[in-house]
Scaffold this motif. Structure first.
Motif, PDB file in Angstrom:
ATOM      1  N   HIS A 189       0.839  -1.197   0.000  1.00  0.00           N
ATOM      2  CA  HIS A 189       0.000   0.000   0.000  1.00  0.00           C
ATOM      3  C   HIS A 189       0.875   1.249   0.000  1.00  0.00           C
ATOM      4  O   HIS A 189       2.004   1.226   0.504  1.00  0.00           O
ATOM      5  CB  HIS A 189      -0.893  -0.009   1.248  1.00  0.00           C
ATOM      6  CG  HIS A 189      -2.165   0.748   1.074  1.00  0.00           C
ATOM      7  ND1 HIS A 189      -3.190   0.332   0.257  1.00  0.00           N
ATOM      8  CD2 HIS A 189      -2.581   1.919   1.625  1.00  0.00           C
ATOM      9  CE1 HIS A 189      -4.188   1.193   0.320  1.00  0.00           C
ATOM     10  NE2 HIS A 189      -3.838   2.172   1.133  1.00  0.00           N
ATOM     11  N   GLU A 231       1.885  10.041   3.421  1.00  0.00           N
ATOM     12  CA  GLU A 231       0.976  10.397   4.503  1.00  0.00           C
ATOM     13  C   GLU A 231      -0.441  10.657   4.013  1.00  0.00           C
ATOM     14  O   GLU A 231      -1.405  10.245   4.641  1.00  0.00           O
ATOM     15  CB  GLU A 231       1.515  11.630   5.231  1.00  0.00           C
ATOM     16  CG  GLU A 231       0.667  12.048   6.412  1.00  0.00           C
ATOM     17  CD  GLU A 231       1.236  13.254   7.129  1.00  0.00           C
ATOM     18  OE1 GLU A 231       0.550  13.805   7.996  1.00  0.00           O
ATOM     19  OE2 GLU A 231       2.378  13.636   6.810  1.00  0.00           O
ATOM     20  N   ALA A 256      -1.978   7.030   2.329  1.00  0.00           N
ATOM     21  CA  ALA A 256      -2.026   5.746   3.034  1.00  0.00           C
ATOM     22  C   ALA A 256      -3.370   5.457   3.693  1.00  0.00           C
ATOM     23  O   ALA A 256      -3.719   4.291   3.890  1.00  0.00           O
ATOM     24  CB  ALA A 256      -0.910   5.692   4.080  1.00  0.00           C
ATOM     25  N   ASP A 257      -4.135   6.482   4.031  1.00  0.00           N
ATOM     26  CA  ASP A 257      -5.343   6.281   4.834  1.00  0.00           C
ATOM     27  C   ASP A 257      -6.636   6.499   4.060  1.00  0.00           C
ATOM     28  O   ASP A 257      -7.708   6.646   4.655  1.00  0.00           O
ATOM     29  CB  ASP A 257      -5.324   7.215   6.039  1.00  0.00           C
ATOM     30  CG  ASP A 257      -5.304   8.688   5.626  1.00  0.00           C
ATOM     31  OD1 ASP A 257      -5.039   8.973   4.436  1.00  0.00           O
ATOM     32  OD2 ASP A 257      -5.557   9.545   6.501  1.00  0.00           O
ATOM     33  N   SER A 267      -9.924   4.678   4.760  1.00  0.00           N
ATOM     34  CA  SER A 267     -10.519   4.884   6.085  1.00  0.00           C
ATOM     35  C   SER A 267     -11.303   6.190   6.167  1.00  0.00           C
ATOM     36  O   SER A 267     -11.857   6.516   7.216  1.00  0.00           O
ATOM     37  CB  SER A 267      -9.431   4.875   7.164  1.00  0.00           C
ATOM     38  OG  SER A 267      -8.585   6.011   7.022  1.00  0.00           O
ATOM     39  N   ILE A 313      -4.753  -3.116   5.724  1.00  0.00           N
ATOM     40  CA  ILE A 313      -5.762  -2.096   5.456  1.00  0.00           C
ATOM     41  C   ILE A 313      -7.069  -2.520   6.104  1.00  0.00           C
ATOM     42  O   ILE A 313      -7.615  -3.593   5.793  1.00  0.00           O
ATOM     43  CB  ILE A 313      -5.957  -1.904   3.941  1.00  0.00           C
ATOM     44  CG1 ILE A 313      -4.597  -1.730   3.247  1.00  0.00           C
ATOM     45  CG2 ILE A 313      -6.873  -0.729   3.674  1.00  0.00           C
ATOM     46  CD1 ILE A 313      -3.741  -0.628   3.817  1.00  0.00           C
ATOM     47  N   ASP A 314      -7.569  -1.689   6.981  1.00  0.00           N
ATOM     48  CA  ASP A 314      -8.799  -1.984   7.706  1.00  0.00           C
ATOM     49  C   ASP A 314      -9.984  -1.939   6.748  1.00  0.00           C
ATOM     50  O   ASP A 314     -10.245  -0.916   6.107  1.00  0.00           O
ATOM     51  CB  ASP A 314      -8.974  -0.951   8.828  1.00  0.00           C
ATOM     52  CG  ASP A 314     -10.132  -1.290   9.749  1.00  0.00           C
ATOM     53  OD1 ASP A 314     -10.813  -2.304   9.519  1.00  0.00           O
ATOM     54  OD2 ASP A 314     -10.361  -0.529  10.711  1.00  0.00           O
TER      55      ASP A 314
END
Length: 450
Positions: free
Chosen positions: A128, A132, A135-136, A139, A185-186
């Motif tokens: 992934h 900064e 990456a999210d 989410s 990864i959630d």
């Protein structure tokens, strides 16, 4: 999709992270009793079908890692080109950076078995982006994605800002750098929570058949699998049955209301106290169907071996019906149970044919030498316990050798001719008069191995 490996960590005998490669066709798990063969199949049942765990499922020894946490993972190849989240939202797994270094979709389910209610946390193990602001993204909610797009100066011309996947793609283009690293990864938060059900709908159908299941009179499938088929058919047409019920209730209610209306002309007080009410719902389980032979003998009166073959066939038919175009994984535990050697061979050949059908994978557990010798060497996964009673798995040539040593499996060489020869000179029985009749008699060679 095609299953390529199973990952177990801290689950029953699998104390340490263990990867079990799965063949595109047939995979054979061989080992002694209680070595951990069935555990692999039961782990897949948990992963695909939500079978239950409890507090005794984690490794019983405390290794300091939090012994109540269990992880079950699966990796998949032959992935779809796109994932449809809903009618207006589509994406793809590679574009969302949800594939691992091998280009496979690797999904892990983590279970905290110290809780009274055990629910899985779902993550994708993937290469992934590490930046900064990249990456999210999975989410973030759509409102947060719009805000992020403004922050990074993303070009939103032609971007449908009601579709999260398009916003994420625009943000990725705007943020410089393409470095990736392994990450989890959630898929239980924000848009990942919308993405996971769409992925789950594309996974193979997993069907587990335990050949050594209890055969009791109370088991309705043993009584007659066709009664289960009737119940399944009723469940599939339940919507239409509900429409029929509603139509009947509607018609009956009209008659009841008309009756009350007419009654009101005779006795308003009596009519005022009345109203139609249905006290019970119709039952649709009155349908009966059975499988009988030409002499009228039902399934539950047949021998255990024949009944097992019928149940296995029913199990296959139900799995294929449920698949509806998806690939199917059949897991068959000890198929040699209750079977005559001829049936064992026929069953093994049927499983091999099934595994070569293209969209089907078959996993078999066995510790039976006769069945094991029929399985291709490349399919063998040898399961054993080490000195600490932790399960480990070997494959390739090492697995085949271990299977031979453990089960005494010999290469199948059908014997067409047996040659009997005389032994060494000192053991030869005289062929002339005076030869010992008890050792072959005059003129008869003594059987032996040359």
């Amino acid at each position: 999709m095609r299953l390529t490996k199973v990952i177990l960590d801290n689950f029953r005998a699998y104390r340490h992270r263990t990867e079990v490669p799965v063949e595109a066709g047939l995979t054979t798990l061989i080992g002694k009793n209680d070595a951990g063969k069935s555990t692999v199949l039961e782990a897949l049942d948990i992963f695909f079908n939500g079978a239950k765990l409890d507090g005794d499922d984690p490794w019983c020894g405390d290794d300091g890692r939090g012994k109540k946490m269990v992880r079950i993972g699966c990796a998949f190849a032959d992935l779809p080109d796109e994932v449809v989240i809903d009618a207006d939202a589509k994406t793809n797994l590679r574009g969302e950076f949800l594939l691992n270094a091998a280009g496979e979709l690797e999904i892990h389910k983590r279970f905290d078995c110290s809780k009274s209610k055990i629910s899985p946390a779902v993550v994708a193990s993937a290469d992934h982006p590490t930046q900064e602001r990249k990456a999210d993204l999975l989410s973030l909610t759509i409102t947060q994605l719009k805000s992020r797009a403004r922050e990074v100066g993303a070009n939103l011309n032609g971007v449908n800002q009601t579709v999260s996947a398009e916003l994420r793609e625009a943000i990725r283009r705007a943020v410089p750098g393409d470095e990736t690293a392994p990450a989890e990864i959630d898929l239980d938060a924000a848009d990942g929570k919308r993405l996971w059900p769409a992925i789950e709908r594309l996974l193979p159908i997993f069907a587990l058949f335990r050949a050594d299941r209890p055969s009791t009179d109370g088991d309705e499938e043993v009584q007659d699998p066709m009664q289960v088929a009737v119940k399944s058919a009723i469940a599939r047409v339940q919507d239409r049955l509900d429409e029929i019920r509603a139509a009947v209730e509607g018609e009956a209610r009209q008659v009841a209301e008309k009756t009350i209306e007419k009654l009101r002309e005779f006795n308003p007080d009596l009519a005022q106290a009345l109203e139609p009410e249905f006290s019970a719902q119709p039952k649709w389980d009155g349908f009966k169907m059975a499988l009988r032979d030409g002499n009228g003998v039902p399934v539950n009166k047949r021998g255990s071996g024949a009944r097992l073959l019928i149940l296995l066939s029913f199990f296959r038919a139900e799995a294929e019906r449920a698949a509806a175009g998806r690939s199917v994984i059949y897991a068959v535990e000890e198929p040699e149970t209750s079977q005559h050697p001829d049936s064992q061979r026929a069953l093994a050949e049927a499983l091999l044919d099934l595994a070569e059908s293209g969209s089907t994978q078959v996993l078999v557990t066995t510790h039976n030498p006769a069945l094991a010798r029929l399985m291709p060497a490349k399919s063998v996964r040898f399961v054993e316990l080490d000195g600490e009673r932790c399960a480990r798995v070997r494959w390739d040539e090492e697995a085949a050798k271990a299977a031979v040593e453990t089960l005494g499996v010999l290469k199948d060489h059908p014997v067409g001719v047996i040659v009997c020869v005389e032994g060494a000179e000192r053991h030869r029985v005289p062929s002339g008069p005076g030869g010992d009749p008890a050792r072959g008699g005059p003129g008869r060679p003594r059987p032996g191995v040359g």
